[in-house]
Design a protein around this motif. Structure first.
Motif, PDB file in Angstrom:
ATOM      1  N   ILE A 100       6.415 -13.990   3.841  1.00 30.19           N
ATOM      2  CA  ILE A 100       5.153 -13.579   4.631  1.00 30.19           C
ATOM      3  C   ILE A 100       4.347 -14.635   4.976  1.00 30.19           C
ATOM      4  N   ALA A 101       3.699 -15.755   3.933  1.00 28.20           N
ATOM      5  CA  ALA A 101       2.876 -16.846   4.184  1.00 28.20           C
ATOM      6  C   ALA A 101       3.814 -17.857   5.446  1.00 28.20           C
ATOM      7  N   LYS A 102       5.006 -18.486   5.137  1.00 30.72           N
ATOM      8  CA  LYS A 102       5.295 -19.011   5.968  1.00 30.72           C
ATOM      9  C   LYS A 102       5.588 -18.448   7.437  1.00 30.72           C
ATOM     10  N   TRP A 103       5.916 -17.051   8.098  1.00 32.36           N
ATOM     11  CA  TRP A 103       5.800 -16.157   8.832  1.00 32.36           C
ATOM     12  C   TRP A 103       4.531 -16.391   9.634  1.00 32.36           C
ATOM     13  N   ALA A 104       3.185 -15.832   8.444  1.00 36.33           N
ATOM     14  CA  ALA A 104       1.510 -15.775   8.668  1.00 36.33           C
ATOM     15  C   ALA A 104       1.984 -17.515   9.261  1.00 36.33           C
ATOM     16  N   ALA A 105       2.163 -19.002   8.619  1.00 39.77           N
ATOM     17  CA  ALA A 105       1.758 -20.425   9.500  1.00 39.77           C
ATOM     18  C   ALA A 105       2.712 -20.517  10.716  1.00 39.77           C
ATOM     19  N   LEU A 142      10.643  -8.263  -9.320  1.00 38.76           N
ATOM     20  CA  LEU A 142       9.554  -9.212  -9.058  1.00 38.76           C
ATOM     21  C   LEU A 142       9.925 -10.095  -8.535  1.00 38.76           C
ATOM     22  N   GLU A 143      11.236 -10.925  -8.814  1.00 42.49           N
ATOM     23  CA  GLU A 143      11.700 -12.148  -8.175  1.00 42.49           C
ATOM     24  C   GLU A 143      11.810 -12.435  -6.860  1.00 42.49           C
ATOM     25  N   GLU A 144      11.714 -10.889  -6.649  1.00 40.33           N
ATOM     26  CA  GLU A 144      12.136 -10.729  -5.555  1.00 40.33           C
ATOM     27  C   GLU A 144      11.330 -10.414  -4.319  1.00 40.33           C
ATOM     28  N   GLU A 145      10.367  -9.722  -5.044  1.00 36.26           N
ATOM     29  CA  GLU A 145       9.260  -9.637  -4.457  1.00 36.26           C
ATOM     30  C   GLU A 145       7.916 -11.379  -4.016  1.00 36.26           C
ATOM     31  N   GLU A 170       9.260 -13.628  -3.691  1.00 36.40           N
ATOM     32  CA  GLU A 170      10.440 -14.818  -2.496  1.00 36.40           C
ATOM     33  C   GLU A 170       9.345 -14.018  -1.286  1.00 36.40           C
ATOM     34  N   HIS A 171       9.290 -12.265  -0.825  1.00 36.56           N
ATOM     35  CA  HIS A 171       8.292 -12.164   0.229  1.00 36.56           C
ATOM     36  C   HIS A 171       7.556 -12.142   0.338  1.00 36.56           C
ATOM     37  N   GLU A 188       1.266  -5.792  -3.489  1.00 31.74           N
ATOM     38  CA  GLU A 188       0.741  -5.393  -4.709  1.00 31.74           C
ATOM     39  C   GLU A 188       2.387  -4.593  -5.089  1.00 31.74           C
ATOM     40  N   ALA A 189       2.972  -5.042  -4.480  1.00 29.94           N
ATOM     41  CA  ALA A 189       4.089  -4.871  -5.396  1.00 29.94           C
ATOM     42  C   ALA A 189       4.593  -5.653  -6.782  1.00 29.94           C
ATOM     43  N   VAL A 190       3.905  -6.852  -6.281  1.00 33.11           N
ATOM     44  CA  VAL A 190       4.391  -8.230  -8.031  1.00 33.11           C
ATOM     45  C   VAL A 190       3.735  -7.606  -8.531  1.00 33.11           C
ATOM     46  N   ARG A 191       2.040  -6.900  -7.928  1.00 32.02           N
ATOM     47  CA  ARG A 191       0.552  -6.592  -9.160  1.00 32.02           C
ATOM     48  C   ARG A 191       1.962  -5.553  -9.978  1.00 32.02           C
ATOM     49  N   ARG A 192       2.484  -4.616  -9.338  1.00 34.28           N
ATOM     50  CA  ARG A 192       3.700  -3.320 -10.168  1.00 34.28           C
ATOM     51  C   ARG A 192       4.365  -3.633 -11.095  1.00 34.28           C
ATOM     52  N   TYR A 193       5.612  -4.675 -10.026  1.00 33.00           N
ATOM     53  CA  TYR A 193       6.192  -4.935 -10.992  1.00 33.00           C
ATOM     54  C   TYR A 193       5.920  -5.968 -12.450  1.00 33.00           C
TER      55      TYR A 193
END
Length: 320
Positions: A68-73, A58-61, A63-64, A30-35
């Motif tokens: 999250i994808a790495k953490w979920a994996a 946007l670049e910061e988000e 990276e987030h 959502e943050a990526v979309r809004r930024y």
């Protein structure tokens, strides 16, 4: 942390690790979309410094999102579609962006300030999830995500400070915000308010005259006519052409886009509206009534300008 960061109980239901992963991904997406959306809007409107600020966020988000994808994996949890979790996200995470998305005074400082607030609200939300998780391992993961949001907020605060120092000397639509002691004086009597309004309107009228001239040169007769109407309704005696700096005159004369000129017209009106809101918060009854009438009038003019701006912004939008 203030308890008012989240106005309502999120009511998320059972907090499992799958829920936590889905929520974290939805927040970052959502943050990526809004930024991205706000970066495009500011770019179209010619607010290049603010667009650059959103691009940085946007670049910061992004990276987030990758984190999250790495953490979920690592957890062995599949990342679900973010739309499936949007209903869980507190409304507080988006209301502040919606409130200012159309503002002509959305500077880099204000953008970063709202980002800080949203990071703090995300912290509060993760803290809520940690407190309502039955599984201690899930609670610890939620606490870790909450701590990360505080780190994000700290980074945004650093950018906010940098933006503040850059903007102090910049022209904000010819409208310096009155200090608290000035607001107190203005709110003291209708005569003080009238003197303040006369000075401010004189500067705005001169700026609108110049903007209308440039709009007409660019062939935007309807935009010029709108500013002419404001000038006719608010012209005061003693207007001072010197209230507009040479740099501002040169910048307006160089402008080659009607959209950017109409955004320039919004800035001093929004700044005056903010000053009137401050006056209304402490004004006596008689001063309050006058300030309220002026604020209502400003809202009407800002609505007309915003509509004209949005129409021109739609012309800038790429075809689907």
């Amino acid at each position: 942390m203030r308890t008012s960061l989240l106005e309502h109980d999120p009511q998320t239901g059972p907090v499992t690790i799958e829920t936590l992963v889905g929520v974290a991904n939805a927040i970052e997406q959502e943050a990526v979309r809004r930024y991205a959306q706000l970066e495009r809007t500011m770019q179209e409107r010619g607010e290049l410094e603010t667009a650059a600020a959103f691009r940085r966020m946007l670049e910061e988000e992004r990276e987030h999102v990758d984190a999250i994808a790495k953490w979920a994996a690592e957890l062995g949890v599949a990342i679900p579609d973010s739309q499936a979790f949007e209903w869980i996200l507190p409304r507080d995470l988006s209301t502040s962006w919606e409130a200012i998305a159309g503002s002509a005074l959305l500077t880099p400082y204000r953008a970063f300030a709202i980002a800080v607030e949203n990071e703090q609200r995300a912290f509060a939300f993760y803290s809520y999830l940690a407190a309502h998780a039955d599984d201690r391992a899930v609670a610890e993961q939620a606490e870790r995500l909450a701590a990360e949001e505080l780190h994000h907020a700290a980074r945004m605060r650093k950018w906010r400070r940098e933006a503040y120092h850059r903007e102090r000397a910049q022209d904000q639509g010819g409208a310096r915000a009155p200090r608290s002691d000035e607001i107190a004086r203005i709110a003291r009597s209708p005569e003080e308010l009238q003197a303040f309004l006369a000075t401010r309107y004189a500067a705005i009228v001169e700026r609108h005259r110049l903007l209308a001239w440039r709009l007409r040169e660019l062939g935007d007769e309807s935009g010029a006519a709108l500013l002419d109407a404001f000038v006719a309704a608010h012209e005061v005696e003693g207007a001072d052409p010197g209230a507009i700096t040479d740099d501002t005159r040169a910048r307006i004369a160089r402008a080659d886009d009607a959209l950017h000129l109409l955004v320039e017209a919004q800035k001093p009106l929004e700044a005056l509206g903010e000053s009137l809101e401050a006056v209304l918060s402490i004004a006596s009854d008689e001063t309050f009534a006058r300030a309220e009438r002026e604020a209502t009038d400003l809202v009407a003019w800002l609505a007309r300008l915003a509509l004209a701006t949005e129409r021109r912004s739609a012309r800038h939008a790429p075809a689907a």
